[in-house]
Design a protein around this motif. Structure first.
Motif, short mmCIF file in Angstrom:
data_model
loop_
_atom_site.label_atom_id
_atom_site.label_comp_id
_atom_site.label_asym_id
_atom_site.label_seq_id
_atom_site.Cartn_x
_atom_site.Cartn_y
_atom_site.Cartn_z
N THR A 100 0.86 -1.18 0.00
CA THR A 100 0.00 0.00 0.00
C THR A 100 0.89 1.23 0.00
O THR A 100 2.04 1.19 0.46
N ARG A 123 0.85 6.98 -5.81
CA ARG A 123 0.74 5.53 -5.98
C ARG A 123 1.37 5.09 -7.30
O ARG A 123 2.08 4.08 -7.35
N ASP A 169 -2.27 -3.35 -3.00
CA ASP A 169 -3.27 -3.99 -2.15
C ASP A 169 -4.54 -3.15 -2.14
O ASP A 169 -4.49 -1.93 -1.97
#
Length: 166
Positions: free
Chosen positions: A53, A61, A96
């Motif tokens: 994560t 991200r 995730d």
């Protein structure tokens, strides 16, 4: 025949090695606050999937995913060096979905709380549609079974037993 206990132990060891290597050796500026959440290894110990994560928005991200892909070779060689297995598993990084699922559940719980609060507010001023206690009481049943409220037809009163003489 596969040994799931061995695969589980190797997965746990890979998770620790990858997390420590990311913290100590990888100095990529694109790498954000990455947390390794889980690792799964196939039964033949040839492939490992590392779940992670990233704290931040979608741009962070994406940058962290690119940094992990570019550091895959260094991470795999470090895993091979520290685990000592004959064949070092290939690493695949997967974002995730746990934080997204948790946020969805939190949003649904907030909606349910708001709906419960509306029902609670509506119930505070509500009144019964009929009687407050709609159920019959035992005394009411005795009166309804007699069929009349007056004295017995023969002019007398009933004995204590509750039945009339025949």
């Amino acid at each position: 025949m596969t040994d799931t206990a061995r695969a589980r132990k190797l997965a746990d060891r890979i998770r620790v090695v990858v997390a420590e290597t990311l913290q100590r050796r990888i100095k990529d500026p694109r790498l954000g606050y990455v947390t390794i959440t889980d690792t799964r290894v196939t039964g033949d110990l040839r492939e490992a999937t590392v779940f992670y994560t990233v704290y931040g928005d979608d741009e962070e991200r994406a940058a962290s995913a690119a940094a992990l892909e570019s550091a895959k070779g260094v991470l795999r060689s470090e895993v091979g060096r520290q685990t000592g297995v004959r064949f070092t598993p290939s690493l695949a990084f997967v974002a995730d979905a746990l934080p997204d699922n948790a946020k969805t559940i939190d949003d649904l719980l907030a909606k349910a709380r708001a709906a419960d609060e509306e029902v609670r507010k509506a119930a505070t001023d509500a009144q019964y549609a009929g009687d407050a206690d709609p159920y019959r009481k035992p005394a009411d049943e005795d009166e309804d079974l007699d069929g009349d409220d007056g004295p017995e037809p023969d002019g007398g009163s009933r004995p204590e037993g509750g039945t009339s003489p025949a």
